[in-house]
Motif scaffolding. Structure first.
Motif, PDB file in Angstrom:
ATOM      1  N   THR A  67       1.023  -1.077   0.138  1.00 25.92           N
ATOM      2  CA  THR A  67      -0.073  -0.125  -0.046  1.00 25.92           C
ATOM      3  C   THR A  67       0.837   1.260   0.040  1.00 25.92           C
ATOM      4  O   THR A  67       0.572   2.130  -0.690  1.00 25.92           O
ATOM      5  CB  THR A  67      -1.240  -0.067   1.162  1.00 25.92           C
ATOM      6  N   PHE A  88      -5.085  -1.599  -5.051  1.00 27.26           N
ATOM      7  CA  PHE A  88      -4.786  -0.817  -3.930  1.00 27.26           C
ATOM      8  C   PHE A  88      -5.765  -0.867  -2.640  1.00 27.26           C
ATOM      9  O   PHE A  88      -5.316  -1.191  -1.671  1.00 27.26           O
ATOM     10  CB  PHE A  88      -4.190   0.610  -4.147  1.00 27.26           C
ATOM     11  N   TYR A  92      -5.478  -2.295   1.185  1.00 22.09           N
ATOM     12  CA  TYR A  92      -5.647  -1.559   2.004  1.00 22.09           C
ATOM     13  C   TYR A  92      -6.871  -1.824   2.913  1.00 22.09           C
ATOM     14  O   TYR A  92      -6.662  -1.894   4.286  1.00 22.09           O
ATOM     15  CB  TYR A  92      -6.164   0.199   1.724  1.00 22.09           C
ATOM     16  N   LEU A  95      -5.821  -5.131   5.426  1.00 23.72           N
ATOM     17  CA  LEU A  95      -5.193  -4.398   6.600  1.00 23.72           C
ATOM     18  C   LEU A  95      -6.306  -4.155   7.521  1.00 23.72           C
ATOM     19  O   LEU A  95      -6.395  -4.102   8.923  1.00 23.72           O
ATOM     20  CB  LEU A  95      -4.025  -3.589   6.414  1.00 23.72           C
ATOM     21  N   GLU A  98      -7.983  -6.711   9.132  1.00 25.67           N
ATOM     22  CA  GLU A  98      -7.472  -7.564  10.282  1.00 25.67           C
ATOM     23  C   GLU A  98      -7.717  -6.695  11.615  1.00 25.67           C
ATOM     24  O   GLU A  98      -7.717  -7.143  12.635  1.00 25.67           O
ATOM     25  CB  GLU A  98      -5.881  -7.513   9.966  1.00 25.67           C
ATOM     26  N   ARG A  99      -7.647  -5.562  11.422  1.00 17.75           N
ATOM     27  CA  ARG A  99      -8.035  -4.340  12.584  1.00 17.75           C
ATOM     28  C   ARG A  99      -9.295  -4.669  13.161  1.00 17.75           C
ATOM     29  O   ARG A  99      -9.417  -4.763  14.592  1.00 17.75           O
ATOM     30  CB  ARG A  99      -7.572  -3.036  12.389  1.00 17.75           C
ATOM     31  N   MET A 122      -5.562   7.892  -5.787  1.00 18.87           N
ATOM     32  CA  MET A 122      -5.858   8.039  -4.195  1.00 18.87           C
ATOM     33  C   MET A 122      -6.984   9.024  -4.228  1.00 18.87           C
ATOM     34  O   MET A 122      -7.147   9.708  -3.167  1.00 18.87           O
ATOM     35  CB  MET A 122      -4.526   8.888  -3.695  1.00 18.87           C
ATOM     36  N   GLN A 125      -9.605   6.095  -1.864  1.00 22.27           N
ATOM     37  CA  GLN A 125      -8.988   5.622  -0.585  1.00 22.27           C
ATOM     38  C   GLN A 125      -9.358   6.520   0.601  1.00 22.27           C
ATOM     39  O   GLN A 125      -9.934   6.068   1.799  1.00 22.27           O
ATOM     40  CB  GLN A 125      -7.799   5.215  -0.709  1.00 22.27           C
ATOM     41  N   PRO A 126      -9.132   7.888   0.340  1.00 19.85           N
ATOM     42  CA  PRO A 126      -9.472   8.789   1.465  1.00 19.85           C
ATOM     43  C   PRO A 126     -11.006   8.628   2.128  1.00 19.85           C
ATOM     44  O   PRO A 126     -11.092   8.778   3.137  1.00 19.85           O
ATOM     45  CB  PRO A 126      -9.041   9.992   1.115  1.00 19.85           C
ATOM     46  N   GLU A 129     -11.494   5.546   4.080  1.00 18.50           N
ATOM     47  CA  GLU A 129     -10.747   5.702   5.140  1.00 18.50           C
ATOM     48  C   GLU A 129     -11.823   6.586   6.112  1.00 18.50           C
ATOM     49  O   GLU A 129     -11.726   6.177   7.172  1.00 18.50           O
ATOM     50  CB  GLU A 129      -9.408   6.329   5.063  1.00 18.50           C
ATOM     51  N   LYS A 133     -13.181   5.423   9.575  1.00 18.21           N
ATOM     52  CA  LYS A 133     -12.775   6.132  10.799  1.00 18.21           C
ATOM     53  C   LYS A 133     -13.859   6.893  11.390  1.00 18.21           C
ATOM     54  O   LYS A 133     -14.167   6.892  12.716  1.00 18.21           O
ATOM     55  CB  LYS A 133     -11.903   7.260  10.387  1.00 18.21           C
ATOM     56  N   ASN A 184     -10.750  18.245   1.259  1.00 19.41           N
ATOM     57  CA  ASN A 184      -9.834  18.138   0.330  1.00 19.41           C
ATOM     58  C   ASN A 184     -10.252  17.439  -1.313  1.00 19.41           C
ATOM     59  O   ASN A 184      -9.821  17.797  -2.144  1.00 19.41           O
ATOM     60  CB  ASN A 184      -8.584  17.363   0.664  1.00 19.41           C
TER      61      ASN A 184
END
Lengths: 222, 222
Positions: A67, A88, A92, A95, A98-99, A122, A125-126, A129, A133, A184
């Motif tokens: 990543t 990608f 990501y 992972l 897994e958390r 990109m 992905q944000p 994320e 989050k 952004n």
């Protein structure tokens, strides 16, 4: 002449301010950072220190390296195929899975016809994320993230939605003021495609982020 | 009036160029990057997947997280105590030691009186990384890196030397033209302290990099 002189004075002040800004960003760029190769080398050392039969730890280390390698490579690119961005995103998400374990469910719903379409790197992905989050993390039972990319009236419709916390009674517009990530992304989409990032409440809960892209292929770059 | 007009036109062109540069750096800043928290979260997941008795792998993962956390934190700081920079450098070198094993020997020779002196962050690590990358790595038997920080005539003398490959018969000045790392550090030291980065051949082999710093403490910041 006085008019010219005033304008010249004004121009010079503006130039000073711009020079200051350019100087500041040069200084920031000069700020020494950890060399990315150090991360990759160290992940290799760590992987080598793992017991031979612990394949899972080594796989996670490899995906982390993947990543970061991807995010470094594409930071030099203007446009890349959606397919690459999805590969990608899958690493990501492995992972993050897994958390979060069973608290995070991910669904991809991608029209095969759009996989070759070019997209600014990109961009997805944000948003994913962000959904994890702010949507999934604060909710004890977790939730689902849905990544949908479809052809829609000669364009590509991207939708990242989650069944997470959402904004409750607050208007979704508040998110653009609060979250740097969303703002952004909205700004990038405006600059790159002159399109709006739409933020809506998902039903029955969570958020839905959508935007449109032009269909671009390697033969007809921007 | 014509003179004013010409100068105004010239000013406007300069402003355009500066605006372009500022716009470009804004675009670069807007380029979405992996959120640093993702690295830390993932390192935690990886650490959790390591067998309970493999303390070494977990220690390496923790040190990697430490070095990245430090480099992120200090990128916001103007000046930090040399002591903090040395702690960071020790973690960084522990990780490099794991990679190079007995091929890398590290010696610290630091005057206790200078540990509280303030220094621009991340000034030493790129020089040490350079010594390892270009000095030690290409030499089969490896070598030694020596980090010396001493008080010298009311200032602080920093010396990073190695017994590595060196430059052979070539002049050391060629390194400033070739290596972005060294040139950046030289530029930072010039801008921050108006001092020169001296690059000399080490005896009997390898390189020696020295520079002087003013003695600054928290009570008398720049």
């Amino acid at each position: 002449v006085y008019g010219y002189w005033l304008e010249l004075k004004h121009q010079k002040r503006k130039e000073q301010e711009l020079l200051q800004a350019a100087y500041q960003s040069e200084i920031n760029a000069l700020k020494a950072q950890m060399h990315p190769h150090f991360l990759f080398n160290t992940l290799n050392s760590i992987s080598a220190s793992v017991e031979p039969d612990n394949e899972k730890t080594r796989m996670l280390i490899a995906k982390l390296a993947d990543t970061f390698r991807y995010s470094l490579q594409v930071s030099e690119e203007e446009l890349i195929p959606i397919e690459d961005e999805l590969t990608f995103l899958a690493s990501y998400l492995d992972l993050e899975q897994e958390r979060f374990k069973s608290r995070l469910r991910v669904l991809f719903d991608v029209d095969d016809a759009v996989r070759g379409t070019l997209i600014a790197p990109m961009l997805l992905q944000p948003l994913v994320e962000n959904a994890i989050k702010h949507g999934i993390t604060p909710k004890a039972i977790g939730g689902e993230v849905n990544i949908s990319i479809q052809r829609r009236q000669g364009r590509v419709l991207v939708r990242i939605s989650d069944t997470g916390l959402g904004v409750g009674d607050k208007p979704t517009s508040a998110l653009l003021e609060k979250g740097i990530g969303l703002r952004n992304t909205a700004l990038r989409i405006k600059r790159l495609y002159n399109e709006e990032l739409r933020i809506e409440k998902n039903i029955p809960g969570g958020l839905s982020i959508t935007f449109l892209l032009p269909i671009l292929t390697t033969d007809e770059k921007l």
